[in-house]
Design a protein around this motif. Structure first.
Motif, PDB file in Angstrom:
ATOM      1  N   UNK A  63      46.084  25.586  -9.107  1.00  0.00           N
ATOM      2  CA  UNK A  63      46.129  26.118 -10.472  1.00  0.00           C
ATOM      3  C   UNK A  63      44.795  25.863 -11.179  1.00  0.00           C
ATOM      4  N   UNK A  64      44.306  26.844 -11.923  1.00  0.00           N
ATOM      5  CA  UNK A  64      43.036  26.637 -12.628  1.00  0.00           C
ATOM      6  C   UNK A  64      43.233  25.803 -13.885  1.00  0.00           C
ATOM      7  N   UNK A  65      42.250  24.962 -14.172  1.00  0.00           N
ATOM      8  CA  UNK A  65      42.170  24.246 -15.444  1.00  0.00           C
ATOM      9  C   UNK A  65      41.082  24.942 -16.234  1.00  0.00           C
ATOM     10  N   UNK A  66      41.347  25.216 -17.494  1.00  0.00           N
ATOM     11  CA  UNK A  66      40.350  25.881 -18.318  1.00  0.00           C
ATOM     12  C   UNK A  66      40.087  25.070 -19.574  1.00  0.00           C
ATOM     13  N   UNK A  67      38.839  25.036 -19.953  1.00  0.00           N
ATOM     14  CA  UNK A  67      38.438  24.312 -21.145  1.00  0.00           C
ATOM     15  C   UNK A  67      37.419  25.171 -21.880  1.00  0.00           C
ATOM     16  N   UNK A  68      37.629  25.341 -23.172  1.00  0.00           N
ATOM     17  CA  UNK A  68      36.733  26.132 -24.019  1.00  0.00           C
ATOM     18  C   UNK A  68      36.158  25.202 -25.078  1.00  0.00           C
ATOM     19  N   UNK A  69      34.842  25.281 -25.291  1.00  0.00           N
ATOM     20  CA  UNK A  69      34.189  24.497 -26.338  1.00  0.00           C
ATOM     21  C   UNK A  69      33.441  25.466 -27.242  1.00  0.00           C
ATOM     22  N   UNK A  70      33.712  25.406 -28.545  1.00  0.00           N
ATOM     23  CA  UNK A  70      33.006  26.288 -29.468  1.00  0.00           C
ATOM     24  C   UNK A  70      31.743  25.595 -29.978  1.00  0.00           C
ATOM     25  N   UNK A  71      30.881  26.309 -30.687  1.00  0.00           N
ATOM     26  CA  UNK A  71      29.606  25.732 -31.141  1.00  0.00           C
ATOM     27  C   UNK A  71      29.733  24.532 -32.072  1.00  0.00           C
ATOM     28  N   UNK A  72      30.895  24.359 -32.713  1.00  0.00           N
ATOM     29  CA  UNK A  72      31.077  23.212 -33.602  1.00  0.00           C
ATOM     30  C   UNK A  72      31.546  21.967 -32.859  1.00  0.00           C
ATOM     31  N   UNK A  73      31.820  22.107 -31.565  1.00  0.00           N
ATOM     32  CA  UNK A  73      32.281  20.972 -30.774  1.00  0.00           C
ATOM     33  C   UNK A  73      33.785  20.908 -30.610  1.00  0.00           C
ATOM     34  N   UNK A  74      34.514  21.828 -31.256  1.00  0.00           N
ATOM     35  CA  UNK A  74      35.967  21.872 -31.042  1.00  0.00           C
ATOM     36  C   UNK A  74      36.239  22.357 -29.632  1.00  0.00           C
ATOM     37  N   UNK A  75      37.232  21.759 -28.985  1.00  0.00           N
ATOM     38  CA  UNK A  75      37.586  22.193 -27.638  1.00  0.00           C
ATOM     39  C   UNK A  75      39.081  22.355 -27.503  1.00  0.00           C
ATOM     40  N   UNK A  76      39.442  23.217 -26.574  1.00  0.00           N
ATOM     41  CA  UNK A  76      40.843  23.432 -26.224  1.00  0.00           C
ATOM     42  C   UNK A  76      40.908  23.508 -24.710  1.00  0.00           C
ATOM     43  N   UNK A  77      41.874  22.819 -24.150  1.00  0.00           N
ATOM     44  CA  UNK A  77      41.984  22.728 -22.701  1.00  0.00           C
ATOM     45  C   UNK A  77      43.399  23.087 -22.262  1.00  0.00           C
ATOM     46  N   UNK A  78      43.470  23.901 -21.224  1.00  0.00           N
ATOM     47  CA  UNK A  78      44.757  24.247 -20.614  1.00  0.00           C
ATOM     48  C   UNK A  78      44.869  23.536 -19.283  1.00  0.00           C
ATOM     49  N   UNK A  79      45.950  22.784 -19.119  1.00  0.00           N
ATOM     50  CA  UNK A  79      46.198  22.023 -17.903  1.00  0.00           C
ATOM     51  C   UNK A  79      44.987  21.152 -17.572  1.00  0.00           C
ATOM     52  N   UNK A  80      44.440  20.530 -18.603  1.00  0.00           N
ATOM     53  CA  UNK A  80      43.165  19.832 -18.508  1.00  0.00           C
ATOM     54  C   UNK A  80      43.140  18.720 -17.468  1.00  0.00           C
TER      55      UNK A  80
END
Length: 169
Positions: A63-80
């Motif tokens: 299963x893939x783990x995905x993590x997104x980080x925006x320019x302000x440093x906020x992040x969201x992770x799925x199945x991190x």
């Protein structure tokens, strides 16, 4: 056991990356602190900041783990952490600045899969792919003896050490 062909492994990887890229825009609207889906309520991204996505997968069937980080440093992770749990958070201002400095490094353009003529070297290894708009894709695979692109590897380490994501490379 039948080993997957390289074209199958590549097709699966491309499919995972495409799915993440297409869903990436909607991920931030649901981040911690958002009041209305699709609208950001935290500090707006810096005009010159860059987003980065990390997709990690073990082998072609994991299963893939995905993590997104925006320019302000906020992040969201799925199945991190590989446990099925989604999480959100934010980097410290120092981590955010360090990440943005690395993402602005011109050396990243020389570390893309295309520039390196990257080809996957191992089957069933941890594969980490950084997606940096507008079109930089950098894959780092946990293969013995495989060189790691220096700036991209530091981005990977920062992201995985500051979040529940795990770098096993």
């Amino acid at each position: 056991m039948v080993r997957p062909s390289w074209s199958h492994v590549r097709a699966v990887s491309v499919g995972v990356l495409l799915a993440v890229a297409l869903s990436g825009c909607s991920l931030f609207g649901r981040a911690e602190g958002a009041t209305t889906p699709g609208k950001e309520s935290a500090a707006p991204p810096t005009p010159d900041g860059r987003r980065v996505s990390l997709v990690q997968q073990v082998g072609s069937g994991g299963p893939p783990r995905t993590l997104e980080v925006d320019p302000t440093g906020r992040w969201q992770c799925r199945d991190c952490a590989g446990d099925g749990v989604d999480s959100t958070g934010a980097f410290t201002p120092e981590q955010t600045q360090r990440l943005q400095d690395m993402l602005a490094d011109p050396a990243l353009a020389r570390e893309t899969d295309e520039a390196r003529h990257y080809k996957q070297g191992c089957i069933d290894a941890l594969t980490s792919t950084l997606l940096i708009p507008p079109g930089l894709t950098i894959t780092i695979q946990d293969c013995p003896g495989e060189p790691k692109p220096p700036v991209a590897y530091q981005v990977l380490l920062l992201i995985t050490q500051a979040t529940p994501a795990e770098d096993k490379g």
